[in-house]
Design a protein around this motif. Sequence first.
Motif, PDB file in Angstrom:
ATOM      1  N   TYR A 169       0.877  -1.292   0.054  1.00 51.85           N
ATOM      2  CA  TYR A 169       0.001   0.129  -0.014  1.00 51.85           C
ATOM      3  C   TYR A 169       0.858   1.411  -0.041  1.00 51.85           C
ATOM      4  CZ  TYR A 169      -3.612  -3.403   0.936  1.00 51.85           C
ATOM      5  OH  TYR A 169      -4.577  -4.527   0.883  1.00 51.85           O
ATOM      6  N   ARG A 170       1.968   1.102   0.442  1.00 46.89           N
ATOM      7  CA  ARG A 170       2.930   2.385   0.547  1.00 46.89           C
ATOM      8  C   ARG A 170       3.152   2.762  -1.000  1.00 46.89           C
ATOM      9  NH1 ARG A 170       8.021   2.534   4.358  1.00 46.89           N
ATOM     10  NH2 ARG A 170       6.124   2.584   5.711  1.00 46.89           N
ATOM     11  N   GLU A 171       3.445   1.653  -1.770  1.00 44.89           N
ATOM     12  CA  GLU A 171       3.995   1.799  -3.026  1.00 44.89           C
ATOM     13  C   GLU A 171       2.691   2.285  -3.861  1.00 44.89           C
ATOM     14  OE1 GLU A 171       6.330   1.925  -6.784  1.00 44.89           O
ATOM     15  OE2 GLU A 171       6.756   1.873  -4.596  1.00 44.89           O
ATOM     16  N   ALA A 172       1.523   1.891  -3.688  1.00 39.68           N
ATOM     17  CA  ALA A 172       0.373   2.020  -4.220  1.00 39.68           C
ATOM     18  C   ALA A 172       0.080   3.634  -4.120  1.00 39.68           C
ATOM     19  CB  ALA A 172      -0.803   1.441  -3.771  1.00 39.68           C
ATOM     20  N   GLU A 232     -10.311   1.715   0.593  1.00 33.03           N
ATOM     21  CA  GLU A 232     -10.988   0.413   0.960  1.00 33.03           C
ATOM     22  C   GLU A 232     -10.235  -0.429   1.593  1.00 33.03           C
ATOM     23  OE1 GLU A 232     -14.052  -2.867  -0.805  1.00 33.03           O
ATOM     24  OE2 GLU A 232     -13.454  -1.353  -2.106  1.00 33.03           O
ATOM     25  N   GLU A 233      -9.205  -0.591   0.674  1.00 29.30           N
ATOM     26  CA  GLU A 233      -8.317  -2.060   1.283  1.00 29.30           C
ATOM     27  C   GLU A 233      -7.486  -1.566   2.556  1.00 29.30           C
ATOM     28  OE1 GLU A 233      -6.116  -4.159  -1.606  1.00 29.30           O
ATOM     29  OE2 GLU A 233      -7.581  -4.038  -3.035  1.00 29.30           O
ATOM     30  N   THR A 234      -7.324  -0.263   2.684  1.00 29.13           N
ATOM     31  CA  THR A 234      -6.493   0.124   4.030  1.00 29.13           C
ATOM     32  C   THR A 234      -7.400   0.603   5.244  1.00 29.13           C
ATOM     33  OG1 THR A 234      -6.308   2.411   3.080  1.00 29.13           O
ATOM     34  CG2 THR A 234      -4.467   1.061   2.768  1.00 29.13           C
ATOM     35  N   GLY A 235      -8.808  -0.053   4.984  1.00 28.12           N
ATOM     36  CA  GLY A 235      -9.557   0.357   6.243  1.00 28.12           C
ATOM     37  C   GLY A 235     -10.151   1.892   6.319  1.00 28.12           C
ATOM     38  N   LYS A 236      -9.916   2.669   5.297  1.00 26.53           N
ATOM     39  CA  LYS A 236     -10.549   4.017   5.363  1.00 26.53           C
ATOM     40  C   LYS A 236     -11.901   4.074   4.516  1.00 26.53           C
ATOM     41  CE  LYS A 236      -5.923   5.811   5.835  1.00 26.53           C
ATOM     42  NZ  LYS A 236      -4.637   6.583   5.133  1.00 26.53           N
ATOM     43  N   GLU A 279     -20.972  -0.922   2.261  1.00 22.60           N
ATOM     44  CA  GLU A 279     -22.070  -0.859   2.757  1.00 22.60           C
ATOM     45  C   GLU A 279     -22.481  -2.068   3.766  1.00 22.60           C
ATOM     46  OE1 GLU A 279     -24.819  -0.206  -0.254  1.00 22.60           O
ATOM     47  OE2 GLU A 279     -24.548   2.225  -0.231  1.00 22.60           O
ATOM     48  N   THR A 280     -21.902  -3.179   3.139  1.00 24.42           N
ATOM     49  CA  THR A 280     -22.292  -4.651   3.860  1.00 24.42           C
ATOM     50  C   THR A 280     -20.959  -4.991   4.715  1.00 24.42           C
ATOM     51  OG1 THR A 280     -21.068  -5.809   1.972  1.00 24.42           O
ATOM     52  CG2 THR A 280     -23.393  -5.637   1.716  1.00 24.42           C
ATOM     53  N   ARG A 281     -19.906  -4.263   4.769  1.00 22.46           N
ATOM     54  CA  ARG A 281     -18.940  -4.773   5.682  1.00 22.46           C
ATOM     55  C   ARG A 281     -19.319  -4.630   7.285  1.00 22.46           C
ATOM     56  NH1 ARG A 281     -12.730  -2.980   4.759  1.00 22.46           N
ATOM     57  NH2 ARG A 281     -13.115  -3.768   2.853  1.00 22.46           N
ATOM     58  N   PRO A 282     -19.954  -3.385   7.653  1.00 18.31           N
ATOM     59  CA  PRO A 282     -20.161  -3.216   8.833  1.00 18.31           C
ATOM     60  C   PRO A 282     -21.347  -4.270   9.227  1.00 18.31           C
ATOM     61  CG  PRO A 282     -20.384  -0.950   7.956  1.00 18.31           C
ATOM     62  CD  PRO A 282     -20.144  -2.249   6.718  1.00 18.31           C
ATOM     63  N   LYS A 283     -22.190  -4.702   8.403  1.00 24.87           N
ATOM     64  CA  LYS A 283     -23.158  -5.829   8.673  1.00 24.87           C
ATOM     65  C   LYS A 283     -22.419  -7.055   8.993  1.00 24.87           C
ATOM     66  CE  LYS A 283     -27.039  -7.998   6.711  1.00 24.87           C
ATOM     67  NZ  LYS A 283     -27.991  -8.008   5.656  1.00 24.87           N
ATOM     68  N   GLU A 284     -21.756  -7.399   8.150  1.00 27.20           N
ATOM     69  CA  GLU A 284     -20.751  -8.509   8.312  1.00 27.20           C
ATOM     70  C   GLU A 284     -19.893  -8.762   9.456  1.00 27.20           C
ATOM     71  OE1 GLU A 284     -21.433 -11.584   6.502  1.00 27.20           O
ATOM     72  OE2 GLU A 284     -22.995 -10.324   5.407  1.00 27.20           O
TER      73      GLU A 284
END
Length: 371
Positions: free
Chosen positions: A16-19, A45-49, A81-86
């Motif tokens: 993610y640093r390179e990205a 999204e992939e870094t949780g923000k 939207e579904t991540r918190p639900k899961e």
Amino acid sequence: MIAIEEVVNALDCKDYREAAKLLKALREESPQNPWVGFYVGRYYEETGKLDQAEKAYRRVLRDITNPKIVSQARQGLKRIETRPKERVKEAIAQVKSDPSQLKPGLLVIEPIDVALRSELVVKFARIMQLQPYNAKLLLPTRTWRMYRTGAIGELRVFVSELRQAGINCFCATLEEIKQVRVFRISHFEAISPQAVVICKDEGDRVGQIAFNWSEVSQQVEGNLPIFKQVAVENHRRTEVTYKQEMHEYVGMKDLHIPGRGCILRLCEEHYQFDKGYAFIPGQDNSGKKQKYSIDSMSMHLKWQTLIKVLKQHLSEVPTWTDFTPFAETTLAEADMLERIPSHIHLFRVQPSPWDPAFHLYSSLAFLKPYL
């Protein structure tokens, strides 16, 4: 010249640093490249923000017409939207295996910042699986709201999720509320240099407590409605039914003394104004009782005089005064309120949920620093 494939490879490799470095450079080199905005969203999204990711994906939907990019941005939004639900579902499944997490409790939402309302409504709706309109109605802006009851483990999961979303809230078990000790003050024997009260404990045993005013950390004030039965005739006057109608209010005041783990409770209806320290006008500077006609003063005036004197000693102590709007959010939870001893003994034709609601409000304020 940086290729978008380099960003994709960095994200796939979780570098993610390179990205981030590549995306920054791409924004400068190719600001018009429609894929850049999408991969910014994917990076967040992939870094949780998730907040930043959602904003990035929505910008793509607003500004880009490429069907492939739009489709992937929508998929990204759906995942967010579904991540918190899961996450909530998984956490609740884990706590259900622990018997200690099954104790009954309640969840209270604190007032939100009105300026952030639109943003927080979306987050609240997503976590609690609500329609945005309903979520908007449920988020308080002025006072606490008793939101739901249930197993404490499940409620703690929601508290964790809501706090992460910037929504202040807390939960407590009914057991914790019941453990708060309450001493009902009959009268003050003295107020200076120490306060001395004659009071009754939960078992109606009479005792005396002396305390320094500095020991009082906060105070809670409220009014409890007293109802009376009113006869109602039908339009032909052939049948009479009865309904409850609000008749008057009784003042309540709690003094919290956390160092002793207790609440000292005053009630307008039960305070013995004819005993101990004289709060009504006519006393001398020593505070000794003078001869006066207490019958010449209404109960309400005596109570207001007592409250005024106490406030002089507690002028720097925070006061909780939002009992009524909070109580209105609890009255529908009759089963829960019936399980809470109120430690309030008003003369009533029939029990009222307002009494345990006041004790709940005061106890939650007492416990709040520890929850």
